[in-house]
Design an enzyme around this catalytic site. Structure first.
Site, mmCIF file in Angstrom:
data_model
loop_
_atom_site.group_PDB
_atom_site.id
_atom_site.type_symbol
_atom_site.label_atom_id
_atom_site.label_comp_id
_atom_site.label_asym_id
_atom_site.label_seq_id
_atom_site.Cartn_x
_atom_site.Cartn_y
_atom_site.Cartn_z
ATOM 1 C CD GLU A 53 95.802 33.926 -80.882
ATOM 2 O OE1 GLU A 53 96.428 34.658 -81.658
ATOM 3 O OE2 GLU A 53 96.027 33.882 -79.642
ATOM 4 C CB SER A 232 117.824 64.389 -58.577
ATOM 5 O OG SER A 232 116.984 64.369 -59.709
#
Length: 366
Positions: A53, A232
């Site tokens: 804007e 992991s």
């Protein structure tokens, strides 16, 4: 006469110009119209910079100089997302529109984190919400997913043969799909904030997982998506491409954190069940980092785990007109049965021909 929908479509097209640079903010476009003529336009270019804007109002001043204030009085504004009402790194856009004296604001999509609608209405500015709403939501699905669910929107890319194969039994998989499909996949990489893969893919293929596209705006940013690896048990040795090319990478592990020599590489422990990484905690962590869009490029182990955790929001399939036969690696190893022929329900969103291949966009219904 240009219809309101056409002005909003123009604003949506402008918003897309921020696709590589607005995260963690949404993409937003804005058009200022007076007497059905566009007098200014703007979009959110980069996080921390002016919102759409403000850029549109500045464009009016740039284009019309001393007559800009008069033109703005009674003008209409088309903006793809509710104007912000709070002061962050930039001032509130709703206040700027009120100060400019606009008559009406068309808003494609509300933003529940803001009170821009209320501010505009309190200033007796007419507000219309919902114009091309579906397109506005699709444009910023990642942003809304992160705000509402605390994690990124996750797109799983799969390149496979007609019979679902992603590689031969020996792991060979190079160039199953055509060049056009591969280029399109790089477009998705470039527009993603992060890419997630598993340790199996890293050890088998040693990928770079960088986006390589011929786009000047992307190239000028000199920035790559964050690479994330589920490892992991910390099987990586530090010599892999994604750990040595200087681009940021996070290794998610079940163990305690480990330091690598490259300062762009971090390890983060997100322990889960059965000595595995908690995928829910991983995605929540990325959400906290401001990651809106996550691309999943992985083998069947991680893909199946993400499906089981209901964490894939969209599949993009690139299907090549090839058959790999029985001695192939499938993209999924999920078990089915006569009673339950489909593990999850899928809704076809789009089907496109791309080179010699088919490109399917599919939404899972968990």
């Amino acid at each position: 006469m240009t219809l309101p929908k056409e002005h909003m479509q123009h604003a949506l097209e402008l918003a897309k110009r921020g696709i590589f640079s607005t995260t963690p903010n949404p993409m937003v476009g804005c058009i200022v119209v007076k007497n059905n003529q566009v007098i200014g336009k703007g979009w959110h270019i980069k996080a921390g910079h002016n919102h759409a804007e403000i850029n549109a109002l500045e464009d009016v001043k740039k284009n019309h100089g001393s007559s800009s204030e008069e033109l703005l009085l009674g003008s209409e504004v088309y903006v793809t997302l509710e104007p912000c009402s709070t002061t962050g790194r930039t001032p509130p856009c709703s206040e700027a529109l009120i100060k400019a004296g606009v008559k009406k604001v068309y808003i494609a999509q509300e933003d529940t984190s803001q009170e821009g609608l209320e501010s505009l209405r309190d200033a007796n500015i007419e507000v219309e919400v919902g114009l091309l709403n579906d397109k506005a939501i699709r444009l910023n699905t990642g942003f809304f997913t992160r705000i509402n669910e605390g994690r990124p929107f996750i797109t799983c890319k799969i390149a496979c043969s007609l019979d679902g194969g992603v590689a031969l039994h020996n792991g060979e998989s190079k160039w199953i799909t055509c060049e056009e499909s591969r280029k399109n996949a790089h477009q998705i990489r470039a527009s993603s904030d992060a890419i997630l893969t598993g340790i199996g893919t890293v050890l088998a293929d040693d990928p770079s997982l960088t986006a390589r596209i011929d786009n000047e705006e992307f190239i000028n940013l000199n920035k790559q998506p964050l690479r994330c690896v589920v490892d992991s048990n910390l099987r990586m040795n530090g010599k892999e491409k994604i750990l040595t090319d200087g681009h940021p990478t996070i290794i998610f592990t079940n163990r305690s954190e480990k330091k690598f020599k490259d300062q762009n590489v971090n390890t983060i422990a997100k322990p889960g069940d059965d000595n595995k990484v908690s995928l829910k905690d991983l995605t929540q962590h990325l959400g906290q980092m401001g990651i809106n869009n996550l691309m999943l490029e992985a083998g069947p182990v991680l893909v199946d785990a993400m499906i089981a955790a209901n964490l894939i929001d969209r599949f993009i399939f690139y299907i090549a007109p090839k058959i790999l036969g029985s001695r192939k690696l499938n993209f999924s190893k999920l078990e089915g049965s006569i009673k339950n022929l489909g593990t999850i329900e899928l809704e076809i969103e789009e089907v496109d021909a791309i080179g010699k291949d088919l490109r399917l966009s599919i939404i899972p219904k968990y």
